[in-house]
Design an enzyme around this catalytic site. Structure first.
Site, PDB file in Angstrom:
ATOM      1  N   CYS B  63      11.092  -4.079  -2.829  1.00 30.25           N
ATOM      2  CA  CYS B  63      10.802  -5.004  -1.747  1.00 30.25           C
ATOM      3  C   CYS B  63       9.358  -4.893  -1.290  1.00 30.25           C
ATOM      4  O   CYS B  63       8.615  -4.017  -1.697  1.00 30.25           O
ATOM      5  CB  CYS B  63      11.760  -4.763  -0.583  1.00 30.25           C
ATOM      6  SG  CYS B  63      11.555  -3.154   0.193  1.00 30.25           S
ATOM      7  N   ALA B  66       8.240  -1.662   0.107  1.00 29.73           N
ATOM      8  CA  ALA B  66       7.951  -0.681  -0.940  1.00 29.73           C
ATOM      9  C   ALA B  66       6.544  -0.892  -1.495  1.00 29.73           C
ATOM     10  O   ALA B  66       5.826   0.065  -1.788  1.00 29.73           O
ATOM     11  CB  ALA B  66       8.983  -0.775  -2.055  1.00 29.73           C
ATOM     12  N   ARG B  97       6.853   8.596  -5.180  1.00 36.17           N
ATOM     13  CA  ARG B  97       6.033   7.936  -6.189  1.00 36.17           C
ATOM     14  C   ARG B  97       5.112   8.880  -6.963  1.00 36.17           C
ATOM     15  O   ARG B  97       4.348   8.451  -7.804  1.00 36.17           O
ATOM     16  CB  ARG B  97       5.263   6.771  -5.582  1.00 36.17           C
ATOM     17  CG  ARG B  97       6.070   5.481  -5.734  1.00 36.17           C
ATOM     18  CD  ARG B  97       5.295   4.262  -5.348  1.00 36.17           C
ATOM     19  NE  ARG B  97       3.938   4.226  -5.840  1.00 36.17           N
ATOM     20  CZ  ARG B  97       3.575   3.636  -6.962  1.00 36.17           C
ATOM     21  NH1 ARG B  97       4.433   3.063  -7.733  1.00 36.17           N
ATOM     22  NH2 ARG B  97       2.310   3.630  -7.317  1.00 36.17           N
ATOM     23  N   HIS B 197       1.957  -5.710  -1.500  1.00 37.64           N
ATOM     24  CA  HIS B 197       0.585  -5.390  -1.893  1.00 37.64           C
ATOM     25  C   HIS B 197      -0.382  -6.294  -1.138  1.00 37.64           C
ATOM     26  O   HIS B 197      -1.380  -5.843  -0.594  1.00 37.64           O
ATOM     27  CB  HIS B 197       0.362  -5.629  -3.389  1.00 37.64           C
ATOM     28  CG  HIS B 197       1.276  -4.867  -4.289  1.00 37.64           C
ATOM     29  ND1 HIS B 197       1.693  -5.355  -5.492  1.00 37.64           N
ATOM     30  CD2 HIS B 197       1.852  -3.653  -4.156  1.00 37.64           C
ATOM     31  CE1 HIS B 197       2.482  -4.476  -6.078  1.00 37.64           C
ATOM     32  NE2 HIS B 197       2.606  -3.430  -5.281  1.00 37.64           N
TER      33      HIS B 197
END
Ligand code: SF4
Ligand code: SF4
Lengths: 442, 544
Positions: B63, B66, B97, B197
């Site tokens: 999503c 994230a 991550r 992003h």
């Protein structure tokens, strides 16, 4: 810090720092993996499904498919009924499942989706064909942890499927969140007692399968839906959860609805708790405890004796799900360790009273018993009580490093070691790993 | 296989994939599964990308939260990240991550091991969560007194009407020495991490970059964008840069600190690794500050050398060029030795990769270096420009999901805008073939007849595996065990399976060895037991 003894008006910290709990649909997703031919579907945005899949996969190291109804911004505002129906259609077309378990997420809960109604409409629109069982469970994470989601799902499945038709010489087992290896152990035990047992959930194969030579869309294994339908006719139910309120317990439901005697007990970790399991099985089946377990029990006591000089009097901090903390603390006491911190992110309100029953008075009275806490609060307690060993899931490793003490990894998640899904915690046959590893780590 | 056969095979595979779908789904997927065909001028077929995954189809995508908190901002060690929402979202993005970070001194701030969440309860869902968020900020200040705090909204936040930006402003007034900013990265925004992003780029650009004007010492000062230091990649890149005499002003955002972000606009150049996650930043910095960018790839030894040479060309400085050549000459022999040893064992084997917004492109270079061919690849959350090149940007359709993500209008900054290159220099560079502010995309580099698939799902992965029997399959952890069930080795290119680094020269060596180990292991050959393969053995010796 919120302890049960002195409950301040509001906790010292409003925010949660390094949580000691996961979210509710994860618990639901785990349970859905334990029913044969079942696909889980989270009603909400795709992120929750993806995150939860990733988390389960990194622990179990098996494929885990969880569908999503994939909310967009518009859906979030106007409701996700259409999305859910499309998702159901696509899951049916791809997987041909026997059951689809729909669990809600914070998003669908926040907008107040009436999932039951959507499912009714869906069934009505597909009244000609045969549909899989469509089951709905409400799992808002702002109201409960992964364990609440887990138990709610076990109960929802039981309510949805269980019927009574006579009495069978079969027992239901509601084991809680244990490892696939633990599940296989329980199945072996009941086989050796010569009693048919139905476990809900049973992800012993689905979440820890072998190599396949052909691919299966839905991992083979799990308790069949048809078998679960008969739960109302069982001779008894065993439930390894003593902090669970009766209205949330599938065992209590079966008793109330179908007069299936309900026996609840601690997770059988260590000798005392396992004895309880074996006695209960003896009682139900009228069989003596099979010889292998008597021998194994002796061998375990022998191991206790060997480990004793290393572990006796060692202060230990235990964290995790409440029922796990109780069982592990009981086990620790049995081998001579002193549980100085017993902490959980869950908040049933039962942890303290259950520990008082389970632990020797001197230990229970002085232990820091913490409900609804995060790792910062566990750290605070640990700094005060100076444990020499930490027992819990992988998420405590940062704390172990800070305190510079070893961590014995148990329960869920254990994703930073190989074989987390194959840890055997229950019973007496193999020395529970916690005993062995604690001995050699100290 | 001849190119002709390859094409027929790819067509068959595509048909097989689509067969299983209802008509509507099949129609949509047909536009996302493309047979590559590169024509003159690097023209490639159009692929449908960045569209919403169909509900009920199991996707690799995550999503927006994230993408924002997890990917772009997460690796910055001295920003305190507070997730505003229920507990799960924060838990799942907690240290998962594998971005590595290395504070210079033990006393330097490093908040990476922390997961901070407002852990919303029913009370906040009903009555609003701003109060709890403010409390959480108070606590974070009391605990860490950080330079900056980021607030990340999860799904319920937007719906209950909490305004993270208003809270950020209010708390900034209370703590004027701390930069506090909020991200509206609710998971339902956009179709994947990609939306996050963009949201992250926007906010960091408006609220962080350009606050101070400290240029690091050095003659050649650059930013590295879209490098997240998975498995220590950034450390290897830093090592090479240092040898070449290049200063990294800021990295977005592997091993990064806040201090570097605020002066990032002082660099000469932006080098872009992961185009998808950070191109907005590069583009906006170009417009506002006049910093050009170009695409680099430090995955693969040859690609690293190529990227370094690009840098040398950009500066056109004799000394730098000489130094870069020396470094390449020094580093290559060690790489060659391993390459020569491993290549014969890997030559001709085939790979597939479905990951990220750039990695599926970058890693093809690495596989090439040991003689392996990528027959099928695709991205998880990319847009058309990542496939077809930025030349298609003007023709990309804007759908409802994209429209929801703010597109900032950026003007040259009256004080800080400074064109780094004059027109003559630009022309010289263009003549040399340097594409500034451009990316040619993945497809132009792939063979004709290879299959390019956007947002690959389980079913399609199965068809690929059954039809091609790849020697290695690369994706993320969610796909790992599915692929391995087929007895095919699977390499994770998100987390590197706890390996790495794979960037730069040393990283290439690590990767060659890893692939050699994986595709030449004996484990997968043992899946069928001998009695399954030769059942007569049992019959012959069985006792009656
Ligand atoms: S709730 Fe929203 S933000 Fe949180 S994980 Fe799910 S999709 Fe992402
Ligand atoms: S929104 Fe709720 S269900 Fe989704 S990941 Fe966050 S806590 Fe879990």
């Amino acid at each position: 810090m919120r302890t049960l003894e002195a409950k301040p008006e509001k906790p010292a910290f409003a925010a949660t720092q390094n949580p000691c709990k996961l979210c509710a649909p994860l618990g639901a997703s785990l349970v859905f993996r334990g029913v044969e031919n079942t696909v889980g579907l989270l009603h909400g945005s795709q992120g929750c499904s993806t995150y939860i899949r990733r988390y389960m996969i990194s622990h179990f190291k098996e494929p885990v498919d969880i569908a999503s109804s994939n909310f967009s911004e518009e859906t979030a505002v106007f409701g996700g009924g259409e999305n859910l129906k499309t998702a159901l259609e696509n899951v049916i077309a791809q997987y041909h499942p026997q059951m689809i378990g729909v669990a809600s997420t914070c998003l669908s809960e926040t907008i107040g989706e009436d999932v039951e109604k959507i499912l009714r409409e869906f069934r009505a629109a597909h009244s000609t064909g045969t549909l899989p069982e469509l089951l709905n469970v409400s799992t808002p994470s702002y109201k409960g942890t992964h364990m609440d989601g887990f138990h709610a799902t076990v109960l929802a499945i039981t309510k949805h499927l269980a019927r009574r038709s006579g009495r069978q010489k079969t027992i239901s087992i509601f084991p809680g969140l244990i490892s696939p290896e633990d599940m296989r152990y329980l199945k072996q035990v009941t086989r050796d007692f010569d009693v048919a047992a139905v476990m809900l959930p049973d992800y012993s194969e689905t979440l820890d399968g072998g190599a396949w030579d052909t691919y299966h869309l839905i991992s083979p294994g799990g308790t069949p839906v048809a078998v679960l339908r008969e739960m109302g006719s069982h001779a008894a139910s065993l439930e390894f959860a003593t902090t669970l309120a009766p209205e949330k317990s599938a065992g209590a439901y079966l008793e109330q609805q179908f007069e299936v005697p309900h026996m609840r007990m601690d997770l059988p970790i260590g000798v005392t708790a396992s004895d309880r399991l074996f006695e209960t099985l003896s009682l139900i089946t009228g069989q003596a405890v099979p010889g292998v377990y008597q021998t194994a029990r002796g061998r375990l006591l022998d191991a206790y004796a060997d480990a004793h000089k290393h572990v006796f009097g060692v202060p230990v901090a235990i964290y995790g799900e409440e029922d796990w903390v109780i069982a592990l603390a009981g086990f620790a006491a049995e081998i001579g360790m002193v549980a100085v911190v017993c902490a959980s992110g869950g908040h049933s309100g039962q942890l303290r009273s259950r520990l008082l029953e389970r632990l020797p008075k001197t230990i229970a009275k002085t232990a820091e018993i913490l409900e609804d806490v995060d790792f910062s609060e566990i750290e605070e307690a640990a700094r005060k009580r100076q444990p020499e060993l930490l027992v819990g899931n992988s998420k405590g490793y940062a704390l172990a490093r800070k305190l510079d003490i070893p961590l014995v990894r148990v329960g869920f998640p254990v994703h930073d070691r190989i074989g987390g899904q194959r840890l055997l915690h229950l019973g007496v046959t193999r020395v529970p790993s916690v005993c062995l590893t604690s001995g050699s780590m100290l | 296989m001849s190119p002709y056969d390859e094409k027929i095979k790819a067509e068959e595979v595509k048909a097989e994939m689509l067969k299983a779908y209802p008509t509507k789904v099949a129609r949509k997927r047909a536009r996302q599964i493309i047979l590559n065909e590169v024509q003159a001028g690097d023209v490639v077929p159009e692929i449908k990308a960045n569209t919403r995954t169909i509900p009920g189809i199991i996707t690799m995508r995550g999503c927006s939260y994230a993408g924002c908190k997890g990917v772009v901002l997460g690796p910055t060690r001295d920003i305190v990240h507070i997730t505003h929402g229920p507990i799960g979202c924060s838990f799942y993005s907690w240290l998962t991550r594998r971005n590595q970070t290395r504070p210079e001194k033990a006393t330097d701030a490093n908040y990476m091991p922390y997961a901070l969440s407002t852990d919303m309860q029913e009370e906040q869902i009903i009555f609003g969560g701003e109060k709890k968020l403010k409390q959480a900020i108070d606590e974070a200040v009391a605990l860490f007194n950080p330079k900056a705090i980021g607030i990340y909204a999860t799904c319920p936040v937007g719906l209950i009407g909490d305004d993270v930006h208003a809270v950020a402003r209010e708390m900034e007034e209370k703590y004027p020495h701390i930069n506090i900013f909020g991200f509206s990265c609710e998971g339902y925004k956009g179709v994947s991490q990609s939306a996050g992003h963009h949201i992250a780029n926007n906010k960091v650009f408006t609220d962080v970059v350009g606050l101070t004007h400290n240029r690091k010492p050095g003659k050649f000062v650059v930013n590295l964008l879209g490098e997240y230091n998975i498995g220590g990649d950034a450390f290897e890149i830093d090592r090479i840069f240092e040898k070449c005499g290049i200063t990294v002003q800021a990295t977005f955002s592997g091993n990064s600190v806040y201090e570097e972000f605020i002066s990032a606009h002082m660099a000469d150049l932006n080098m872009v690794m992961c185009h998808r996650s950070i191109n907005y930043m590069a583009d906006m910095m170009e417009k506002k500050y006049g910093i050009p960018w170009f695409k680099v790839n430090f995955i693969g030894a040859e690609s690293t050398a190529k990227s370094l040479r690009k840098l040398a060309d950009y500066y056109g400085d004799k000394e730098l060029t000489a130094r870069i050549e020396t470094v390449i000459a020094e580093e290559m022999p060690a790489v060659k030795i391993v390459q020569d040893e491993i290549k014969p064992r890997c030559e001709g084997k085939i790979a597939m990769m479905f990951v990220g917004g750039s990695r599926a492109h970058h890693y093809q270079d690495l596989f090439n270096e040991i003689g392996m061919k990528t027959v099928s690849a695709g991205y998880e959350f990319a847009h058309r420009d990542d496939y077809e090149g930025r030349k298609v940007l003007p023709s990309i359709e804007v759908d409802a999901d994209t429209r929801n993500i703010e597109e900032l209008t950026v003007q040259p900054d009256p004080q800080s805008y400074k064109a780094r290159l004059d027109e003559t220099r630009k022309t010289t560079l263009a003549a040399k073939g340097m594409a500034l502010n451009d990316y040619e995309g993945m497809m132009a580099q792939m063979d004709n007849g290879s299959l390019v698939i956007d947002d690959l799902n389980h079913h399609e992965a199965e068809v690929l595996i059954e039809k091609y029997h790849p020697d290695i399959f690369c994706a993320g952890v969610k796909e790992k065990y599915v692929v391995q069930k087929y007895g095919i080795p699977m390499k994770q290119l998100h987390s590197y399976d706890y390996g790495g680094p794979y960037a730069g020269f040393k990283g290439a060596v690590n990767f060659y060895k890893e692939i050699d180990r994986m595709i030449n292991t004996k484990i997968w050959g043992m899946i069928k037991a001998p009695w399954d393969i030769h059942p007569q053995v049992v019959a012959k010796y069985g006792w009656e």
